[in-house]
Every structure is written in C-alpha cells, then in structure tokens.
Design an enzyme around this catalytic site. Structure first.
Site, PDB file in Angstrom:
ATOM      1  N   CYS A   1     -92.225 -78.638 -44.010  1.00 19.27           N
ATOM      2  CA  CYS A   1     -90.860 -78.308 -44.421  1.00 19.27           C
ATOM      3  C   CYS A   1     -89.801 -79.233 -43.832  1.00 19.27           C
ATOM      4  O   CYS A   1     -88.622 -79.106 -44.170  1.00 19.27           O
ATOM      5  CB  CYS A   1     -90.561 -76.853 -44.061  1.00 19.27           C
ATOM      6  SG  CYS A   1     -91.752 -75.729 -44.813  1.00 19.27           S
TER       7      CYS A   1
ATOM      8  N   HIS B   1     -81.409 -75.126 -41.113  1.00 21.61           N
ATOM      9  CA  HIS B   1     -82.723 -75.027 -41.757  1.00 21.61           C
ATOM     10  C   HIS B   1     -82.799 -73.680 -42.471  1.00 21.61           C
ATOM     11  O   HIS B   1     -83.273 -73.617 -43.592  1.00 21.61           O
ATOM     12  CB  HIS B   1     -83.838 -75.182 -40.725  1.00 21.61           C
ATOM     13  CG  HIS B   1     -85.197 -75.182 -41.323  1.00 21.61           C
ATOM     14  ND1 HIS B   1     -85.590 -76.093 -42.277  1.00 21.61           N
ATOM     15  CD2 HIS B   1     -86.267 -74.364 -41.124  1.00 21.61           C
ATOM     16  CE1 HIS B   1     -86.831 -75.845 -42.637  1.00 21.61           C
ATOM     17  NE2 HIS B   1     -87.268 -74.803 -41.965  1.00 21.61           N
TER      18      HIS B   1
ATOM     19  N   HIS C   1     -86.461 -72.522 -50.805  1.00 23.37           N
ATOM     20  CA  HIS C   1     -86.963 -73.445 -49.784  1.00 23.37           C
ATOM     21  C   HIS C   1     -87.821 -74.492 -50.486  1.00 23.37           C
ATOM     22  O   HIS C   1     -88.943 -74.205 -50.905  1.00 23.37           O
ATOM     23  CB  HIS C   1     -87.774 -72.669 -48.753  1.00 23.37           C
ATOM     24  CG  HIS C   1     -88.186 -73.473 -47.565  1.00 23.37           C
ATOM     25  ND1 HIS C   1     -87.974 -74.838 -47.461  1.00 23.37           N
ATOM     26  CD2 HIS C   1     -88.798 -73.112 -46.392  1.00 23.37           C
ATOM     27  CE1 HIS C   1     -88.443 -75.275 -46.310  1.00 23.37           C
ATOM     28  NE2 HIS C   1     -88.947 -74.243 -45.650  1.00 23.37           N
TER      29      HIS C   1
END
Lengths: 405, 344
Positions: free
Chosen positions: A153, A286, A323
């Site tokens: 990620c 984030h 995401h």
C-alpha cells in the site's frame, strides 16, 4: 537548483483514472462533488462477505493493450497505459519523445484479475504478476529504466521517491511515475479474513470504521527537473520538494502503536524539503479506515504539529476513491498537486468522527490554502512508510506558466 | 542509467545444491524435498509457519549479516535498509489461497499466511529479524529485479537514505500446475528456481569492499521491436568498455534472442557466458550470478558483469570489480560453471 545545490523537481503532467472518471480534471471535480460510491466487484467465485470496491466504470476501462510479450493483461495495465498517456500529453511529451523517460511504478497485485479469471476457468500457467511497468514502458516508447516497486500500500510512495532521487542525481531530466491496481479476489479475500474489510464503505476516522475498502485505478505524474521544464516552456503545477522513508520493524501487518517511525518519515520529508511543520497547510493521511492505523496516525500528527493539529485540515482521500493500494501514493501526490494548483482542499466526506482520532476533517466546504505545502503519507504492511511534500512553485522551481491559482 | 557504487562486504545464499557463495555459479538444481531444513537454517521459534521463500530469505540474510562480521549490527537502525527482489516467491501460495477462496470461502484462509498476498511481506520479515528501520523496499520486475535491487540500493545510499543495505532476491518453486502448463524447461535445470541470495552492501567509499564493488544500470527493450531496437538499447547500457567477461541470463523470448545476437558482436572484446533461463526462472538467477562472480578467487582486481533480460523487455546490467582475494575454504568453482557457450 535549490539553496542546497540540488536539482529541484517539479510536476508537469498529471493523469488519472478511477471511480471518479478519467483525467485529472475529472478527478478534481469528483473530489469537489464528494467522491465515488462502492460497487460490486466483477470477478467470479467471490466467496466472502464483503465484495465491493470503488470501481472504475467498467465502460471506462480500456480494452487495449490486451497482451504484452504473450502475457494476457488484466485491467491494471490498461488503466496504467491510459493514465500514462494523459500525464505525458499533459506535460507536452508526445509519443516519440519518451525514449529517454524512465518509468517507475508502484504495482502490487497488478495482473491479479487476469490470473484469477483464468484460475476460475481452470487455466493454471504462471505468468508474471507484475508486467505493468513494462507494458507502460512499451506503450510510451521508453528505452530507459523501467522499475516496478512492490511495497503493497505504499508502493507508489516509494516509487515517487525513487523518481525524485533519479532526477536529483541527474540520471534523467524527466520521469514518468505512478501506480496502478486492478480488482483482486485474493486481495479482498485476505482482507476479509484478516477482519480488515469494511462492508459499508471506506470510512477513515469514523467511529464505526471496520477496515478499509479497496479501489482500482491508476494515477500517473511526470516529474521533471525544474530547469529542464523551464527550458522547454512546460507548465509546472507544483514542486515535489522532499520525501523520506522509514520502517516500523514492529509487526507483519499492524502499525507500531508508538508511531515513532511514521513521525520520523514526516520529519525527514519536511527537512528534505527545507520546510518545518509550521509550513504544512494540509495533510493527506494514509487513513485507510482500519481502526488502529487511523488512531496511530492521528496521534503521530499531534506529535508532529502539536496544538496546531486541531486546526490543520486533513483530506481523507480514501473515503472518496477507496484504498487504491499500490497506487495510493500516486493518487495522494496527484491530489496534493491539484490542491496546490487550485489553492484549496475539497471538503471531506461527512463522517461520525471517532474521538480517538482527534484531527480536523473539514466537511462543510472546501478550505482555502494560503501558500500551502501539502504533506502526504503512505504506509503498508510490514510498517513500510513514506512521506512526501508537495508545495507551490517558488523561485527557480517555477515552470513556464501555471502555478497557484 | 544508474547512480553509485556499492561495496559488498558480506554474502549469504540458501539454494538447492549450493553450500555457499563459492557454489553460486553452479547451474540451478531441482528443489528436492527436504533440501531446506528450517530447524537448521533458522533455529528458534516463530519460523515454522512462514512461507518457504520467506524462510530462504531470512536464512540467506543471516549468513550475509554474519559474513559481514557484525557490520550490519554496528550500523544505526535508522540507517539499515533492505532491498529485496521477488517474482514468484509467493505465486504458489497465492494460487493456494485463491483456490481456498474459490472452493471453501475466504473464511477458511489461514491467517498466518494471508498477509503474504502482499509480496512485500516476504522482505518485511527481514526488518523484524534485523531491526531495520531505515527502509525496506521490494522490487518485482520480471527476471531483472535482483539486479535492479542493486541499482536502487546504490541510489538510496547515494541519497543518504541508508548506510548498510541487504540486497537480496528470493523465489519459491511454482506449483506443478503453474509450471507444467508453462513453457518447457530447459534440460539443464528446473523451470522455476527456489532459494534466496543476499549481499551485504555499504557505500563503496566506506566499506572495505571485501568481495568487491558493484554498480547496476538498466534499460527497456520493447519486445514487439526487440531485434530492431537491441543495438540502440544495449550499446549505451553495456558501454564502450565492456568487462572481460559477461554472464548473460537470457531466455528464448524475442528479447532474449535479440540480446544474445547483439552480444555476439562483442566477440574478441569479452567472453560471454550463456546462462540459459526460462521465462519462469524468476529474479534469483541473475543475483546469484553476481554473488558467484564476487566469490571467485583472483590475484588482481577483475572486472566482470551480469546481464539479464526478461521476455517483458526489462534489461539490467550489474558491473562488478572483484577484489583480489583468496576464496578461503571455498574452492573456485569454475569447473562447475557452464562452459563458455557462445549463443547460436
């Protein structure tokens, strides 16, 4: 050159395709309109409770290229090629002028959807999971370095820093950098199993958040040495002024509750940019929606910004596009660039905020940014962290035209 | 093209049929059952359930860190880093996990291995093992990622992001279904490789370059125009002063064939050692070659190189200057190396 004698690096091209549509303008308009909505993932055999993502309109997924060197391609490579074409055109770099342009991409489960569809059909031959950077290299006519970063990620956060270092080191005057991810049954399945898949939507900092929700898409940027951009009269949107990396060395999946290493990454990114915490006017966290991550990041922001944290706007990007995992850093950089360019941050998706996440997520209206520097964070499994700083053009980093408006 | 040079001050390898870096030029061997014993390579708790490639990487890293004589531990944790290459390290596991989802549902996935859908999880375990907080980076370009790891580590060191870096590659054998349906393996070895190789690297200006120094460059050759583009891409990559010997890890793809033909023009300038690979070989073979060359015994500094190319078009070159040394306790294994085969 900067005051430190380093080459300054500016952003001269933007490309994006996500649930908000295709193109940087559609991305910005989509953020101002409140973002996208999850939809059912178009894959077979999704035997799990949560089966939704923030998806590119399937009619908007290009049909080509369908293969590369004999590898049947899934959607991520096609999305990447489309976004790359947008970014290069935006930068005024046409096909035929990219032979010396390196490609640096964040790619995690790149070709997973093609492989998963094949698996459901009983086809088992292994081909590379990560052809995307090479596919983009071929599509733009590059003969330069083609790098594929797989840091889950935070992959494209690392990719952005690699590209920044390449330009600073004089290896290339311009680099195409970004990330791309498609849909993935295994990825969603693992997050279901780990209790990290929110069945409702991606709700970072919400008191009822129950994990993250993925999004597919691609974001691409052209990074360029400021003097090179100026010489060719290219418009520069903003400067990628600094970046830093760190690693928690704490747990295979969970963040270190102390937040020490994410604070270090933020601190060193600002130092690399020659800025202090007081120069930051917005943070793109984030912020995935996983319960612990959002609390740890909120506390780390307090350590960074002290009492100013409650008046420092955060823009919770993943609440609008999901995401996008390996592409998340690139989408963060693209969004920060558009914020700097337009001089404001879009309003956040309304949430019922978790009091443990004591940060400011302005939800009523866009917030003006005066001389803003935007800090972007990307984190990943294994505690692999990056932070980077996007700021307005000043002094000799100014491009041919453009800048803050 | 590339930035910076690294000193190699420690090396470790865990691969079938390989006893140490001095063996690393041997042709890849089949991963026979039991070739890797966790309790021997990784004594202690917490390793048994890790995926195989993760164990190989941890074992090779232990050996490299030990071989560096404690230099890694002496480096501050915020200046320790890892750059690890993987291609199919998790491919068989990913297939197994996906089959579980398809047949029994995601609720039946094992929680211990589910995080390894993220290929960076293999390298991330290194940070826990060696308290690496500088950074931990995974690269995954087909075939060339191992050499690209050297390039990226060198660039990051030059940029001040680390002072000691574990540069590695790890792979695990594909499942029977994945490999049986793939391109035919060459008779000389398996189609896909298992194992891990790790170099302990430091800035060339600071390290003692015990094994030598290395630097890497890379480029891209479009597979659809490989023959026509080879000279334009490979000329600048290899440069005007090629080393005396180039080990070329190439498959039978359009890119591999074009590179092999271009290398023929170097006849008389340098020896080209053909290292036949399959498109499923992965990224370990090229880095293992680097290790094998650095482990060789020489009486004077010796330049050599490893060139690797993927069917997808990535090409990378590692240029080495092997330090003069005697390979104590490890015989030079030139006799186990493939003969100096010219490409047809």
């Amino acid at each position: 050159m900067s005051a430190s004698g380093r080459r300054r690096v500016v952003i001269t091209g933007l490309g994006a395709i996500s649930c908000l549509g295709g193109g940087a303008a559609a991305h910005w308009d989509g953020l101002l309109a409140g973002g996208g909505e999850p939809a059912e993932v178009p894959l077979p055999d999704l035997n799990m409770p949560t089966t939704r993502m923030y998806l590119v309109d399937r009619a908007g997924v290009p049909s080509e290229p369908s293969s590369h060197a004999g590898v049947e391609l899934g959607s991520s490579s096609r999305l990447a090629v489309a976004a790359a074409g947008q970014a290069l055109a935006d930068a005024g770099l046409g096909h035929g002028s990219c032979a010396a342009v390196p490609v640096v991409l964040g790619v995690e489960l790149g070709n997973a959807d093609a492989q998963e569809i094949q698996r459901s059909a009983g086809r088992t031959a292994w081909t590379t999971l990560t052809p995307t950077a090479a596919v983009v290299g071929a599509a733009i006519g590059s003969r330069a370095e083609v790098t594929s970063v797989g840091n889950a990620c935070s992959a494209s956060g690392f990719a952005l820093t690699i590209a920044l270092d390449m330009i600073r080191a004089g290896e290339a005057p311009a680099v195409l950098v970004g990330g791309a991810e498609g849909v993935t049954r295994a990825g969603i399945g693992a997050f279901n199993r780990l209790g990290a898949a929110d069945p409702v939507r991606c709700r970072p900092f919400d008191r009822d958040r129950a994990g993250t929700m993925f999004g597919d898409g691609s974001a691409m940027l052209v990074l360029e040495a400021a003097d090179h951009a100026r010489r060719r009269g290219a418009r520069a949107y903003a400067e990628l002024a600094g970046a830093a990396w760190s690693c928690d060395a704490h747990h295979p999946t969970a963040p270190d509750p102390s937040g020490d290493q994410i604070v270090r990454a933020m601190t060193e990114a600002l130092a690399d940019a020659g800025l202090s915490a007081s120069d930051v006017r917005c943070v793109i966290p984030h912020g995935t929606g996983t319960p612990l991550n959002d609390v740890v990041e909120s506390r780390a922001l307090h350590r960074m910004f002290g009492a100013r944290t409650r008046g420092l706007p955060l823009f919770s990007l993943k609440a609008m596009i999901g995401h996008t995992t390996g592409a998340a850093g690139a989408f963060g950089c693209l969004t920060a660039t558009l914020m700097v360019h337009h001089g404001r941050t879009p309003a956040n998706v309304p949430i019922d905020q978790d009091p443990e996440c004591d940060v400011w997520l302005p939800q009523d209206r866009p917030v003006p940014l005066d001389a803003p520097a935007v800090l972007v964070n990307t984190y990943a499994f294994g505690g692999n962290n990056t932070s980077f700083v996007v700021k307005p053009l000043t002094g000799d980093a100014g491009g041919g035209h453009g800048g803050h408006r | 093209m590339g930035t910076g040079e690294l000193a190699v001050t420690g090396m470790g390898i865990a691969a079938p049929g390989i006893s140490g870096p001095g063996d690393a030029l041997a042709p890849p061997a089949e991963a026979a059952p039991g070739w890797f014993r966790t309790e021997t390579a990784l004594p202690g708790r917490g390793y048994r359930r890790l995926p195989a490639a993760c164990k190989y990487l941890l074992a090779a890293s232990r050996l490299a860190v030990a071989d560096s004589g404690g230099r890694f531990a002496e480096t501050g944790r915020d200046h320790r880093a890892a750059v690890v290459a993987v291609n199919h390290a998790g491919a068989a596991l990913l297939e197994e996990l996906d089959h579980t989802i398809m047949r029994r549902g995601a609720a039946e996935l094992p929680p211990s291995t589910s995080p390894f859908i993220a290929m960076s999880s293999f390298a991330s375990r290194l940070s826990l093992e060696h308290d690496i907080t500088g950074f931990n980076l995974t690269v995954n370009s087909p075939v060339t990622a191992g050499i690209e790891a050297i390039q990226i580590a060198a660039r990051a060191v030059a940029a001040g992001r680390a002072r000691a870096v574990l540069v590695g590659a790890a792979e695990e054998t594909l499942s029977p279904g994945q490999s049986a349906a793939g391109p035919p393996a060459r008779p000389s070895g398996p189609g896909s490789q298992a194992g891990a190789a790790v170099l302990h690297c430091e800035p060339a200006t600071e390290g003692d370059a015990r094994y030598g120094t290395c630097m890497a460059r890379s480029a891209f050759l479009d597979p659809a125009a490989a023959a026509a583009g080879a000279a334009t891409v490979l000329g600048p990559l290899v440069g005007d002063d090629p080393p005396g010997r180039i080990h070329a890890v190439l498959d039978d793809s359009a890119v591999g064939t074009a590179v092999a033909r271009w290398l023929d023009r170097l006849t008389g300038e340098c020896d080209v050692v053909a290292v036949p690979a399959t498109p499923q070989a992965g990224c370990l073979v090229p880095l293992q070659r680097v290790m094998g060359l650095l482990a060789q015994e020489h009486t004077a500094p010796t330049r050599s190189a490893v060139l690797a190319a993927s069917a997808e078009g990535t090409i990378a070159l590692a240029e080495l200057t092997v330090a003069p040394r005697r390979a104590a306790a490890v015989p030079a294994e030139e006799n186990r190396e493939e003969t100096d085969v010219r490409f047809p």
